[in-house]
Write a protein that holds these residues in place. Structure first.
Motif, PDB file in Angstrom:
ATOM      1  N   GLN A  18      66.057  73.539  39.263  1.00  0.00           N
ATOM      2  CA  GLN A  18      64.664  74.056  38.631  1.00  0.00           C
ATOM      3  C   GLN A  18      64.989  75.885  38.303  1.00  0.00           C
ATOM      4  O   GLN A  18      65.686  76.336  39.004  1.00  0.00           O
ATOM      5  CB  GLN A  18      63.497  73.950  39.617  1.00  0.00           C
ATOM      6  CG  GLN A  18      63.170  72.764  39.960  1.00  0.00           C
ATOM      7  CD  GLN A  18      62.589  71.997  38.863  1.00  0.00           C
ATOM      8  OE1 GLN A  18      62.355  72.534  37.458  1.00  0.00           O
ATOM      9  NE2 GLN A  18      61.987  70.647  39.012  1.00  0.00           N
ATOM     10  N   VAL A 111      47.425  72.909  33.401  1.00  0.00           N
ATOM     11  CA  VAL A 111      47.690  71.981  34.980  1.00  0.00           C
ATOM     12  C   VAL A 111      46.358  71.278  34.959  1.00  0.00           C
ATOM     13  O   VAL A 111      45.261  71.535  34.724  1.00  0.00           O
ATOM     14  CB  VAL A 111      47.795  73.374  35.971  1.00  0.00           C
ATOM     15  CG1 VAL A 111      49.124  73.730  35.970  1.00  0.00           C
ATOM     16  CG2 VAL A 111      46.875  74.078  35.912  1.00  0.00           C
ATOM     17  N   VAL A 115      45.860  70.973  40.875  1.00  0.00           N
ATOM     18  CA  VAL A 115      46.951  72.090  40.887  1.00  0.00           C
ATOM     19  C   VAL A 115      46.516  73.218  40.658  1.00  0.00           C
ATOM     20  O   VAL A 115      46.765  74.272  41.310  1.00  0.00           O
ATOM     21  CB  VAL A 115      47.963  71.903  39.616  1.00  0.00           C
ATOM     22  CG1 VAL A 115      49.146  72.897  39.609  1.00  0.00           C
ATOM     23  CG2 VAL A 115      48.720  70.431  39.866  1.00  0.00           C
ATOM     24  N   TYR A 191      53.371  82.161  37.649  1.00  0.00           N
ATOM     25  CA  TYR A 191      53.580  80.722  38.007  1.00  0.00           C
ATOM     26  C   TYR A 191      54.315  80.427  36.531  1.00  0.00           C
ATOM     27  O   TYR A 191      53.972  80.448  35.511  1.00  0.00           O
ATOM     28  CB  TYR A 191      52.230  80.102  38.036  1.00  0.00           C
ATOM     29  CG  TYR A 191      51.610  80.626  39.433  1.00  0.00           C
ATOM     30  CD1 TYR A 191      52.072  80.022  40.597  1.00  0.00           C
ATOM     31  CD2 TYR A 191      50.520  81.412  39.332  1.00  0.00           C
ATOM     32  CE1 TYR A 191      51.147  80.417  41.800  1.00  0.00           C
ATOM     33  CE2 TYR A 191      50.139  81.867  40.589  1.00  0.00           C
ATOM     34  CZ  TYR A 191      50.221  81.384  41.685  1.00  0.00           C
ATOM     35  OH  TYR A 191      49.624  81.900  42.888  1.00  0.00           O
ATOM     36  N   VAL A 193      55.195  76.835  34.764  1.00  0.00           N
ATOM     37  CA  VAL A 193      54.481  75.295  34.855  1.00  0.00           C
ATOM     38  C   VAL A 193      55.278  74.867  33.717  1.00  0.00           C
ATOM     39  O   VAL A 193      55.632  74.968  32.596  1.00  0.00           O
ATOM     40  CB  VAL A 193      52.956  75.748  34.378  1.00  0.00           C
ATOM     41  CG1 VAL A 193      52.352  74.208  34.319  1.00  0.00           C
ATOM     42  CG2 VAL A 193      52.343  76.329  35.536  1.00  0.00           C
ATOM     43  N   ASN A 195      54.785  70.400  32.516  1.00  0.00           N
ATOM     44  CA  ASN A 195      54.336  68.954  32.616  1.00  0.00           C
ATOM     45  C   ASN A 195      53.076  68.944  33.803  1.00  0.00           C
ATOM     46  O   ASN A 195      52.922  68.156  34.624  1.00  0.00           O
ATOM     47  CB  ASN A 195      55.320  68.035  32.942  1.00  0.00           C
ATOM     48  CG  ASN A 195      56.165  67.779  32.069  1.00  0.00           C
ATOM     49  OD1 ASN A 195      55.932  67.982  30.885  1.00  0.00           O
ATOM     50  ND2 ASN A 195      57.529  67.446  32.215  1.00  0.00           N
ATOM     51  N   THR A 197      52.917  70.996  36.291  1.00  0.00           N
ATOM     52  CA  THR A 197      53.302  70.959  37.720  1.00  0.00           C
ATOM     53  C   THR A 197      53.745  72.490  37.808  1.00  0.00           C
ATOM     54  O   THR A 197      54.468  73.064  36.934  1.00  0.00           O
ATOM     55  CB  THR A 197      54.252  70.229  38.228  1.00  0.00           C
ATOM     56  OG1 THR A 197      53.874  68.685  38.126  1.00  0.00           O
ATOM     57  CG2 THR A 197      54.859  70.337  39.507  1.00  0.00           C
ATOM     58  N   ILE A 199      56.556  74.815  38.993  1.00  0.00           N
ATOM     59  CA  ILE A 199      57.832  74.648  39.417  1.00  0.00           C
ATOM     60  C   ILE A 199      58.494  76.107  39.772  1.00  0.00           C
ATOM     61  O   ILE A 199      59.641  75.988  40.392  1.00  0.00           O
ATOM     62  CB  ILE A 199      58.642  74.145  38.196  1.00  0.00           C
ATOM     63  CG1 ILE A 199      58.743  75.062  37.157  1.00  0.00           C
ATOM     64  CG2 ILE A 199      58.313  72.842  37.985  1.00  0.00           C
ATOM     65  CD1 ILE A 199      59.679  74.707  35.876  1.00  0.00           C
TER      66      ILE A 199
END
Length: 251
Positions: A18, A111, A115, A191, A193, A195, A197, A199
């Protein structure tokens, strides 16, 4: 044995695959003087991808600036016997005194709700600690009232067009700081992001404090409240006496 080893290492390999965030902020300390009319807080950084992994267009960035925590008491009045009295009370514990979220699209488009709720992304998704309220409808009414008060004071805000990503690597976000911003320790959370989520994430700290005469008054009020109160009353009486004296002379 080899299959078992691969199975045990799979989570680590996936985590290493990631991207990660390197983030910074334009001002780690904002000073508030008597002429403070607000500011623009610039957050910027880079998305570092693993070797041989190209930048992806479906990678998004959400920035949250919040703090410091405070407790707020809300009271709802009702007319009883022709008089308005306190009918119900709710307390919000450790709620952020200031909250702003920046993204390149509305958070709800980036999101899903679970989430957003888990990471507190978006004003409506803040997991507030609330005490009081006899039923779900009353608790929800107090929550909406609290959020409305914060929005109207420009202390809670969302900026769905404040983040830009260049070539899938470099990003920047601008978050406005209102004139009535509280002082204390803030956090800028970024953050990454994809899909729907999260990561990757990174955090920087920001200090907002008063300077000059405003800081002197604030420190005096906090450390010596009795002396501060007596001084304020004395100044008020003195200014009132001077105003009355000038008024008599003009007559």
């Amino acid at each position: 044995m080899r299959a078992v080893a691969v199975a045990l290492l799979a989570p680590l390999l996936l985590g290493a695959a990631q991207p990660r965030l390197v983030t910074d902020v334009s001002d780690t300390q904002i000073e508030i003087a008597y002429s403070f009319t607000g500011a623009k807080l610039l957050l910027f950084g880079a998305i570092l991808y693993p070797p041989r992994q190209k930048p992806r267009a479906d990678t998004e960035v959400i920035v949250v600036v919040k703090g410091p925590p405070e407790s707020v008491v809300l009271r709802e009045k009702a007319k009883v016997g022709g008089m308005w009295v306190n009918h119900a009370t709710a307390i919000f514990r450790d709620a952020p005194a200031f909250y702003a979220v920046a993204s390149d699209r509305p958070v709800d488009d980036l999101v899903p709700f679970p989430v957003a709720w888990r990471f507190g992304l978006g004003v409506a998704n803040l997991p507030l600690r609330q005490e009081g309220g006899d039923n779900l409808a009353e608790r929800q009414r107090f929550r909406e009232g609290f959020l409305t008060l914060k929005r109207n004071a420009h202390l809670y805000s969302e900026h769905p067009d404040a983040v830009s990503i260049r070539e899938g690597v470099l990003y920047r976000a601008e978050v406005p700081v209102p004139p009535r911003v509280p002082t204390g320790l803030f956090t800028a959370e970024t953050y990454l992001v994809r899909n729907g989520t999260v990561i990757a994430a990174a955090t920087r700290e920001i200090v907002i404090d008063k300077t000059g005469f405003e800081r002197l008054v604030t420190v005096a009020a906090a450390r010596r409240p009795a002396l501060y109160g007596a001084t304020a009353i004395g100044l008020s009486l003195l200014l009132g006496w001077i105003a009355a004296l000038l008024f008599r002379r003009r007559r």
